[in-house]
Structures are given as C-alpha cells and as structure tokens.
Write a protein that holds these residues in place. Structure first.
Motif, PDB file in Angstrom:
ATOM      1  N   LEU A 110       0.898  -1.331   0.020  1.00  0.00           N
ATOM      2  CA  LEU A 110       0.156  -0.033  -0.057  1.00  0.00           C
ATOM      3  C   LEU A 110       0.822   1.226  -0.069  1.00  0.00           C
ATOM      4  N   VAL A 111       1.900   1.134   0.867  1.00  0.00           N
ATOM      5  CA  VAL A 111       2.637   2.457   0.910  1.00  0.00           C
ATOM      6  C   VAL A 111       3.550   2.579  -0.447  1.00  0.00           C
ATOM      7  N   THR A 112       3.863   1.418  -1.212  1.00  0.00           N
ATOM      8  CA  THR A 112       4.648   1.589  -2.406  1.00  0.00           C
ATOM      9  C   THR A 112       3.544   2.271  -3.492  1.00  0.00           C
ATOM     10  N   ASP A 113       2.172   1.657  -3.464  1.00  0.00           N
ATOM     11  CA  ASP A 113       1.441   2.196  -4.552  1.00  0.00           C
ATOM     12  C   ASP A 113       1.031   3.815  -4.128  1.00  0.00           C
ATOM     13  N   LEU A 114       0.521   4.131  -3.113  1.00  0.00           N
ATOM     14  CA  LEU A 114      -0.056   5.199  -2.625  1.00  0.00           C
ATOM     15  C   LEU A 114       1.036   6.151  -2.382  1.00  0.00           C
ATOM     16  N   LEU A 115       2.143   6.159  -1.922  1.00  0.00           N
ATOM     17  CA  LEU A 115       3.047   7.153  -1.470  1.00  0.00           C
ATOM     18  C   LEU A 115       4.180   7.093  -2.080  1.00  0.00           C
ATOM     19  N   VAL A 116       5.122   6.113  -2.159  1.00  0.00           N
ATOM     20  CA  VAL A 116       6.310   5.901  -2.834  1.00  0.00           C
ATOM     21  C   VAL A 116       6.361   6.376  -4.322  1.00  0.00           C
ATOM     22  N   ASN A 117       5.371   5.544  -4.891  1.00  0.00           N
ATOM     23  CA  ASN A 117       5.320   6.089  -6.398  1.00  0.00           C
ATOM     24  C   ASN A 117       4.807   7.299  -6.887  1.00  0.00           C
ATOM     25  N   ASN A 118       3.737   7.891  -5.781  1.00  0.00           N
ATOM     26  CA  ASN A 118       3.286   9.227  -5.959  1.00  0.00           C
ATOM     27  C   ASN A 118       4.444  10.190  -5.870  1.00  0.00           C
ATOM     28  N   VAL A 119       5.158  10.121  -4.746  1.00  0.00           N
ATOM     29  CA  VAL A 119       6.332  10.944  -4.675  1.00  0.00           C
ATOM     30  C   VAL A 119       7.319  11.152  -5.996  1.00  0.00           C
ATOM     31  N   ILE A 120       7.793   9.747  -6.167  1.00  0.00           N
ATOM     32  CA  ILE A 120       8.243   9.489  -7.501  1.00  0.00           C
ATOM     33  C   ILE A 120       7.991  10.298  -8.576  1.00  0.00           C
ATOM     34  N   TRP A 133      11.955   3.780 -12.283  1.00  0.00           N
ATOM     35  CA  TRP A 133      12.041   3.379 -11.206  1.00  0.00           C
ATOM     36  C   TRP A 133      10.822   2.837 -10.239  1.00  0.00           C
ATOM     37  N   MET A 134      10.019   2.465 -11.136  1.00  0.00           N
ATOM     38  CA  MET A 134       8.722   1.908 -10.384  1.00  0.00           C
ATOM     39  C   MET A 134       8.268   0.724 -11.337  1.00  0.00           C
ATOM     40  N   LEU A 135       8.243  -0.620 -10.589  1.00  0.00           N
ATOM     41  CA  LEU A 135       7.960  -1.595 -11.249  1.00  0.00           C
ATOM     42  C   LEU A 135       6.631  -1.896 -12.136  1.00  0.00           C
ATOM     43  N   PHE A 136       5.472  -1.090 -11.419  1.00  0.00           N
ATOM     44  CA  PHE A 136       4.366  -0.809 -12.103  1.00  0.00           C
ATOM     45  C   PHE A 136       4.045   0.338 -12.274  1.00  0.00           C
ATOM     46  N   ALA A 137       4.659   1.222 -13.417  1.00  0.00           N
ATOM     47  CA  ALA A 137       4.649   2.659 -13.370  1.00  0.00           C
ATOM     48  C   ALA A 137       3.186   3.006 -13.844  1.00  0.00           C
ATOM     49  N   LYS A 138       2.298   2.378 -14.768  1.00  0.00           N
ATOM     50  CA  LYS A 138       0.833   3.003 -14.998  1.00  0.00           C
ATOM     51  C   LYS A 138       0.056   2.900 -13.775  1.00  0.00           C
ATOM     52  N   LYS A 139      -0.475   4.178 -13.627  1.00  0.00           N
ATOM     53  CA  LYS A 139      -1.283   4.312 -12.535  1.00  0.00           C
ATOM     54  C   LYS A 139      -2.917   3.786 -12.898  1.00  0.00           C
ATOM     55  N   SER A 140      -3.324   2.478 -12.300  1.00  0.00           N
ATOM     56  CA  SER A 140      -4.483   2.109 -12.444  1.00  0.00           C
ATOM     57  C   SER A 140      -4.910   1.010 -11.158  1.00  0.00           C
ATOM     58  N   TYR A 141      -6.089   0.711 -11.201  1.00  0.00           N
ATOM     59  CA  TYR A 141      -6.743  -0.299 -10.259  1.00  0.00           C
ATOM     60  C   TYR A 141      -5.880  -1.767 -10.566  1.00  0.00           C
ATOM     61  N   LEU A 142      -5.363  -1.817 -11.548  1.00  0.00           N
ATOM     62  CA  LEU A 142      -4.688  -3.075 -11.845  1.00  0.00           C
ATOM     63  C   LEU A 142      -3.004  -2.880 -11.040  1.00  0.00           C
ATOM     64  N   SER A 143      -2.459  -1.827 -11.422  1.00  0.00           N
ATOM     65  CA  SER A 143      -1.129  -1.490 -10.884  1.00  0.00           C
ATOM     66  C   SER A 143      -1.255  -1.397  -9.179  1.00  0.00           C
ATOM     67  N   PHE A 144      -2.442  -1.258  -8.872  1.00  0.00           N
ATOM     68  CA  PHE A 144      -2.713  -1.132  -7.376  1.00  0.00           C
ATOM     69  C   PHE A 144      -2.431  -2.528  -6.471  1.00  0.00           C
ATOM     70  N   LEU A 145      -3.148  -3.246  -7.299  1.00  0.00           N
ATOM     71  CA  LEU A 145      -3.412  -4.709  -6.811  1.00  0.00           C
ATOM     72  C   LEU A 145      -1.796  -5.482  -7.008  1.00  0.00           C
ATOM     73  N   LEU A 146      -1.107  -4.985  -8.242  1.00  0.00           N
ATOM     74  CA  LEU A 146       0.077  -5.797  -8.602  1.00  0.00           C
ATOM     75  C   LEU A 146       1.260  -5.417  -7.519  1.00  0.00           C
ATOM     76  N   ASN A 147       0.997  -3.852  -7.174  1.00  0.00           N
ATOM     77  CA  ASN A 147       1.907  -3.307  -6.041  1.00  0.00           C
ATOM     78  C   ASN A 147       1.691  -3.817  -4.640  1.00  0.00           C
ATOM     79  N   VAL A 148       0.517  -4.460  -4.471  1.00  0.00           N
ATOM     80  CA  VAL A 148       0.208  -4.758  -3.241  1.00  0.00           C
ATOM     81  C   VAL A 148       0.916  -6.158  -3.095  1.00  0.00           C
ATOM     82  N   LEU A 149       0.645  -7.030  -4.378  1.00  0.00           N
ATOM     83  CA  LEU A 149       1.403  -8.207  -4.390  1.00  0.00           C
ATOM     84  C   LEU A 149       2.950  -8.147  -4.322  1.00  0.00           C
ATOM     85  N   TYR A 150       3.153  -7.035  -5.005  1.00  0.00           N
ATOM     86  CA  TYR A 150       4.711  -6.785  -4.987  1.00  0.00           C
ATOM     87  C   TYR A 150       5.164  -6.558  -3.460  1.00  0.00           C
TER      88      TYR A 150
END
Length: 223
Positions: A110-120, A133-150
């Motif tokens: 959650l921190v990666t998707d909502l905070l780290v990537n947005n700061v970058i 610098w982001m494994l899943f750079a495109k901002k979407s619902y799918l990338s949110f789920l993938l970042n949680v799994l990541y």
C-alpha cells in the motif's frame, strides 16, 4: 494596374489586401491551436532540463543530488517507516509470524502504490521520466493490486535474506543461540531497497531483450 487597384486614394492597402492579411493571420492562429491540441511526447521537440528550469523559474544549482540517489532515499525511508510502525509497533501484539509477515507485506504494498510511487511522480519534471524506477508505473486499479502483491514478494525475499545472513553467521561463529542480525528500520530499509532495485534491473533487462527481439524480427539490427 493591379497594384493601383489594391490601394485606395490615400495610398493605403485596399480592401483585398486587408482581407488577404486577415485570412493569413487566422490561418496561422488555427495552425498554432491545432499544433497545441495534438502535441504529445512523440511529436514534441526535446527540451533540456536547464531550459525547463529556466521557464519554470527554478534556478540551476551548482550542486544537486543525482536523481537516482533521491529516489533511493525515498524508497529506503518509506520501507524503514514500515518497519518502525508495523514490525516494531505490532511485533508485541501479533504473535504468529505468518500473520505479521502478511500485515507487513500488505502495508509495504500500500505504501509503495499510494506514497512512494506518487512521490517519485511528483519529482518528475517531464511525465514518465522516472517510470523505470517503478515496477508497475502505470497508475490504475490493476497496478494497485500488483503493487500490493509486490509488497508481499519484497517481504518474502527480505525475510529469506535475514535468515540467510543469520544462518551464515551462526555457521561461521559456531554460536547458534544468538541472532547476528535483528530486524530494525535501517537494515530492513536497505534490504527492501536492494531487493526492489534487483527486480527493477530484471525488468529493465527483460524489456531490453524483448525490444531487441522485436527489432531482429523486423530485420533491424539489435542494440
């Protein structure tokens, strides 16, 4: 004769010349609007960072930290914060190791998707500049789920790395009763950062191989 017809009695341009000038003026305006509407990354001229800084009013500094260093600090700091608030904060309440790892992995994702990537993204001067610098750079619902799994993947490898270091230290020292490396924010943040950079490097390598394969298939020389 034609020149005389295009001038009035006072020697000024006649009506036909004024109309022609007005039409040309609006043609230029229309073209400028069309170019602005259709502008994107592919057809826009490249602008240097110095020019962007000059236009935006940001003065160029004699000494500036490199971008990669600032991004790594952001990733490290947030991972260390997850350790501080969740490992240290919940370690005394969540007794089961798997439950604790699940909570930490969820928090890190959650921190990666909502905070780290947005700061970058906020640090970018041009859109998409730091996508690498982001494994899943495109901002979407799918990338949110993938970042949680990541986040779970990062925690799994971090936990494995802790165990590997402690087992190696026990084998070398012969002391099996004391943990050489305990979980604390600094080392935890460095481990998470290192594992994240490893996956980013693997992604970059995979995309390069894929791009070279496409060029080879099209008959163009690979890089």
């Amino acid at each position: 004769m034609a020149d005389k017809k295009e001038k009035d009695g006072a020697g000024n341009p006649g009506r036909s010349m004024r109309e022609k000038s007005t039409v040309d003026y609006y043609k230029l305006k229309t073209k400028a609007v069309d170019d602005l509407v259709n502008a994107d990354v592919s057809n826009s001229p490249k602008v240097s960072r110095e020019e962007i800084a000059r236009i935006s009013g940001r003065s160029a500094k004699r000494f500036a930290l490199p971008d990669w260093f600032k991004i790594c600090v952001v990733k490290f700091w947030f991972a260390a914060a997850v350790c501080f608030f969740f490992v240290w904060g919940l370690g005394g309440y969540v007794r089961q190791l798997l439950d604790l790892l699940f909570v930490i992995g969820l928090a890190l994702g959650l921190v990666t998707d909502l905070l780290v990537n947005n700061v970058i993204r906020f640090m970018e001067q041009t859109k998409g500049e730091y996508n690498g610098w982001m494994l899943f750079a495109k901002k979407s619902y799918l990338s949110f789920l993938l970042n949680v799994l990541y986040g779970f993947v990062i925690i799994f490898f971090t936990y494995t790395l802790y165990n590997a270091v402690n087992l190696a230290a026990m084998q070398l020292s012969g002391n099996r009763d004391t943990l050489f490396l305990t979980v604390e924010p600094i080392v935890f943040g460095l481990f998470c950062l290192g594992i994240d950079l490893m996956f980013l490097g693997m992604k970059k390598l995979f995309l390069r191989v894929l791009e070279d394969a496409k060029k080879s298939a099209q008959g163009r020389p690979a890089r």
